[in-house]
Design a protein around this motif. Sequence first.
Motif, PDB file in Angstrom:
ATOM      1  N   ASP A   1       0.816  -1.215   0.000  1.00 12.23           N
ATOM      2  CA  ASP A   1       0.000   0.000   0.000  1.00 12.23           C
ATOM      3  C   ASP A   1       0.855   1.272   0.000  1.00 12.23           C
ATOM      4  OD1 ASP A   1      -2.434  -1.350   0.010  1.00 12.23           O
ATOM      5  OD2 ASP A   1      -2.298  -1.670   2.165  1.00 12.23           O
ATOM      6  N   GLU A   2       2.190   1.143   0.049  1.00 15.40           N
ATOM      7  CA  GLU A   2       3.075   2.299   0.022  1.00 15.40           C
ATOM      8  C   GLU A   2       4.135   2.139  -1.059  1.00 15.40           C
ATOM      9  OE1 GLU A   2       2.928   0.733   3.239  1.00 15.40           O
ATOM     10  OE2 GLU A   2       1.239   1.965   3.888  1.00 15.40           O
ATOM     11  N   GLU A   3       4.551   3.252  -1.631  1.00 18.86           N
ATOM     12  CA  GLU A   3       5.663   3.240  -2.584  1.00 18.86           C
ATOM     13  C   GLU A   3       6.547   4.430  -2.267  1.00 18.86           C
ATOM     14  OE1 GLU A   3       6.518   3.625  -7.366  1.00 18.86           O
ATOM     15  OE2 GLU A   3       4.615   2.797  -6.668  1.00 18.86           O
ATOM     16  N   THR A   4       7.828   4.176  -1.961  1.00 18.18           N
ATOM     17  CA  THR A   4       8.742   5.207  -1.498  1.00 18.18           C
ATOM     18  C   THR A   4       9.627   5.717  -2.631  1.00 18.18           C
ATOM     19  OG1 THR A   4       8.810   4.106   0.645  1.00 18.18           O
ATOM     20  CG2 THR A   4      10.501   5.757   0.226  1.00 18.18           C
ATOM     21  N   ASP A   5       9.775   7.052  -2.680  1.00 14.77           N
ATOM     22  CA  ASP A   5      10.702   7.699  -3.598  1.00 14.77           C
ATOM     23  C   ASP A   5      11.717   8.432  -2.723  1.00 14.77           C
ATOM     24  OD1 ASP A   5      12.105   9.232  -5.365  1.00 14.77           O
ATOM     25  OD2 ASP A   5      10.355   9.860  -6.542  1.00 14.77           O
ATOM     26  N   ASP A   6      12.842   7.773  -2.414  1.00 15.37           N
ATOM     27  CA  ASP A   6      13.818   8.330  -1.480  1.00 15.37           C
ATOM     28  C   ASP A   6      14.396   9.652  -1.976  1.00 15.37           C
ATOM     29  OD1 ASP A   6      13.520   6.196   0.252  1.00 15.37           O
ATOM     30  OD2 ASP A   6      15.032   4.997  -0.778  1.00 15.37           O
ATOM     31  N   LYS A   7      14.532   9.797  -3.283  1.00 13.31           N
ATOM     32  CA  LYS A   7      15.149  10.996  -3.840  1.00 13.31           C
ATOM     33  C   LYS A   7      14.373  12.243  -3.458  1.00 13.31           C
ATOM     34  CE  LYS A   7      16.517  13.110  -8.235  1.00 13.31           C
ATOM     35  NZ  LYS A   7      16.570  12.941  -9.707  1.00 13.31           N
ATOM     36  N   ASP A   8      13.067  12.189  -3.496  1.00 18.77           N
ATOM     37  CA  ASP A   8      12.249  13.364  -3.216  1.00 18.77           C
ATOM     38  C   ASP A   8      11.572  13.294  -1.850  1.00 18.77           C
ATOM     39  OD1 ASP A   8      12.758  14.492  -5.741  1.00 18.77           O
ATOM     40  OD2 ASP A   8      11.231  13.195  -6.646  1.00 18.77           O
ATOM     41  N   SER A   9      11.897  12.251  -1.015  1.00 14.30           N
ATOM     42  CA  SER A   9      11.263  12.063   0.289  1.00 14.30           C
ATOM     43  C   SER A   9       9.740  12.058   0.149  1.00 14.30           C
ATOM     44  CB  SER A   9      11.697  13.154   1.274  1.00 14.30           C
ATOM     45  OG  SER A   9      13.068  13.043   1.561  1.00 14.30           O
ATOM     46  N   LYS A  10       9.280  11.390  -0.884  1.00 18.47           N
ATOM     47  CA  LYS A  10       7.848  11.263  -1.108  1.00 18.47           C
ATOM     48  C   LYS A  10       7.434   9.806  -0.961  1.00 18.47           C
ATOM     49  CE  LYS A  10       7.088  15.218  -4.192  1.00 18.47           C
ATOM     50  NZ  LYS A  10       6.602  15.636  -5.529  1.00 18.47           N
ATOM     51  N   ILE A  11       6.294   9.607  -0.350  1.00 14.69           N
ATOM     52  CA  ILE A  11       5.762   8.262  -0.169  1.00 14.69           C
ATOM     53  C   ILE A  11       4.326   8.246  -0.666  1.00 14.69           C
ATOM     54  CG2 ILE A  11       5.185   6.448   1.485  1.00 14.69           C
ATOM     55  CD1 ILE A  11       7.395   7.558   3.289  1.00 14.69           C
ATOM     56  N   GLU A  12       4.068   7.423  -1.653  1.00 15.43           N
ATOM     57  CA  GLU A  12       2.711   7.298  -2.167  1.00 15.43           C
ATOM     58  C   GLU A  12       1.945   6.303  -1.303  1.00 15.43           C
ATOM     59  OE1 GLU A  12       0.218   6.071  -6.203  1.00 15.43           O
ATOM     60  OE2 GLU A  12       2.420   5.993  -6.191  1.00 15.43           O
ATOM     61  N   ILE A  13       0.777   6.724  -0.822  1.00 17.90           N
ATOM     62  CA  ILE A  13      -0.075   5.881   0.016  1.00 17.90           C
ATOM     63  C   ILE A  13      -1.289   5.468  -0.810  1.00 17.90           C
ATOM     64  CG2 ILE A  13      -1.388   5.705   2.150  1.00 17.90           C
ATOM     65  CD1 ILE A  13       1.563   6.110   2.635  1.00 17.90           C
ATOM     66  N   ARG A  14      -1.493   4.170  -0.933  1.00 13.22           N
ATOM     67  CA  ARG A  14      -2.605   3.655  -1.718  1.00 13.22           C
ATOM     68  C   ARG A  14      -3.730   3.169  -0.807  1.00 13.22           C
ATOM     69  NH1 ARG A  14       1.846   0.701  -4.173  1.00 13.22           N
ATOM     70  NH2 ARG A  14       2.636   1.779  -6.034  1.00 13.22           N
ATOM     71  N   ASP A  15      -4.856   2.900  -1.425  1.00 13.99           N
ATOM     72  CA  ASP A  15      -5.991   2.263  -0.751  1.00 13.99           C
ATOM     73  C   ASP A  15      -6.496   3.080   0.427  1.00 13.99           C
ATOM     74  OD1 ASP A  15      -7.925   0.300  -0.447  1.00 13.99           O
ATOM     75  OD2 ASP A  15      -6.710  -0.868   0.944  1.00 13.99           O
ATOM     76  N   THR A  16      -6.581   4.400   0.270  1.00  8.76           N
ATOM     77  CA  THR A  16      -7.190   5.273   1.275  1.00  8.76           C
ATOM     78  C   THR A  16      -7.587   6.570   0.591  1.00  8.76           C
ATOM     79  OG1 THR A  16      -6.965   6.177   3.516  1.00  8.76           O
ATOM     80  CG2 THR A  16      -5.052   6.398   2.054  1.00  8.76           C
ATOM     81  N   THR A  17      -8.050   7.533   1.377  1.00  4.98           N
ATOM     82  CA  THR A  17      -8.445   8.828   0.837  1.00  4.98           C
ATOM     83  C   THR A  17      -7.623   9.934   1.486  1.00  4.98           C
ATOM     84  OG1 THR A  17     -10.137   9.250   2.528  1.00  4.98           O
ATOM     85  CG2 THR A  17     -10.812   7.972   0.576  1.00  4.98           C
ATOM     86  N   PRO A  18      -7.458  11.082   0.805  1.00 11.09           N
ATOM     87  CA  PRO A  18      -6.741  12.198   1.435  1.00 11.09           C
ATOM     88  C   PRO A  18      -7.402  12.647   2.740  1.00 11.09           C
ATOM     89  CG  PRO A  18      -6.973  12.562  -0.927  1.00 11.09           C
ATOM     90  CD  PRO A  18      -7.808  11.367  -0.603  1.00 11.09           C
ATOM     91  N   ALA A  19      -8.730  12.671   2.775  1.00 16.65           N
ATOM     92  CA  ALA A  19      -9.439  13.116   3.982  1.00 16.65           C
ATOM     93  C   ALA A  19      -9.141  12.205   5.162  1.00 16.65           C
ATOM     94  CB  ALA A  19     -10.940  13.170   3.711  1.00 16.65           C
ATOM     95  N   ALA A  20      -9.179  10.886   4.937  1.00 13.66           N
ATOM     96  CA  ALA A  20      -8.907   9.939   6.021  1.00 13.66           C
ATOM     97  C   ALA A  20      -7.456  10.062   6.492  1.00 13.66           C
ATOM     98  CB  ALA A  20      -9.190   8.514   5.552  1.00 13.66           C
ATOM     99  N   PHE A  21      -6.533  10.224   5.556  1.00 18.00           N
ATOM    100  CA  PHE A  21      -5.121  10.315   5.930  1.00 18.00           C
ATOM    101  C   PHE A  21      -4.862  11.578   6.746  1.00 18.00           C
ATOM    102  CE2 PHE A  21      -0.531  10.635   5.389  1.00 18.00           C
ATOM    103  CZ  PHE A  21      -0.136   9.305   5.515  1.00 18.00           C
ATOM    104  N   LYS A  22      -5.538  12.678   6.394  1.00 15.60           N
ATOM    105  CA  LYS A  22      -5.370  13.919   7.154  1.00 15.60           C
ATOM    106  C   LYS A  22      -5.898  13.774   8.577  1.00 15.60           C
ATOM    107  CE  LYS A  22      -5.556  16.974   3.128  1.00 15.60           C
ATOM    108  NZ  LYS A  22      -6.381  17.969   2.366  1.00 15.60           N
ATOM    109  N   VAL A  23      -6.992  13.045   8.742  1.00 19.39           N
ATOM    110  CA  VAL A  23      -7.509  12.805  10.092  1.00 19.39           C
ATOM    111  C   VAL A  23      -6.474  12.019  10.901  1.00 19.39           C
ATOM    112  CG1 VAL A  23      -9.260  11.578  11.446  1.00 19.39           C
ATOM    113  CG2 VAL A  23      -9.952  12.943   9.465  1.00 19.39           C
TER     114      VAL A  23
END
Length: 241
Positions: free
Chosen positions: A73-95
């Motif tokens: 459910d996660e994919e990491t891009d170490d170069k940009d310190s970005k982590i893609e989170i799958r199988d959820t919504t932005p609203a839920a993740f912010k909570v």
Amino acid sequence: MAEQSVSANDKMTNVDKELYPEMYYLMNADECDVQFVIDGQTVPSVKLLMCMKSEVFRAMFSGNWRESGGNDDEETDDKDSKIEIRDTTPAAFKVMIGFIYTEHLMFSDDNKDFEHIRDVLKLADRYQLKRLMTSIGKHLKSILTLDTIELIGRLAFDYQLDKLIARLNIFIDQNFKQLMAKPETELNAINTAVNNLVFEKLLPYYRSFHTMVEFAPPKRDNSNLFYRFQINGQKYNPCAL
């Protein structure tokens, strides 16, 4: 879905920043060292705080996450310190992020958006945030009614919210007559959702009227509460007794 995002952002904005100074860092990209990307939306955060609150995030930022297989459910891009989170919504993740920062559940008091609540519970379970799960359980207890018992029951048993399950038990006792007055299909659905708790409450009533009761508890996902009792070889409808 847009209303959920607005609601989550509004709750963050309204939190007292003197009471929760951590809010200065929340959603402030200039002060953060990691960015989570959910459905194209970026949610910045602070690695240290995430690691302090969750062993899963600590493992994620340890450098061994990808090497050990990580999580689908996660994919990491170490170069940009970005982590893609799958199988959820932005609203839920912010909570979830808001709770990690403040231990404050950013739901409105009367929030009955059960799809959104399930999304947050799923994240809390995925990242082993036990206090967030407890807080959501308290919220669900506060909105438990005869109209919401089925959906709340499913969440309680799906995520093993023990205190909420105990409250469901009491609620069924207190509202037994009203539950028995519901249509057959609705009562069957409720019984399935609460893992046969209604069935268990019915059994003493039968035994008080009949000396011999043979029964087979309905399976949770394929239940029919009615016509399952056999008394002296005769099948009975619970609501007819």
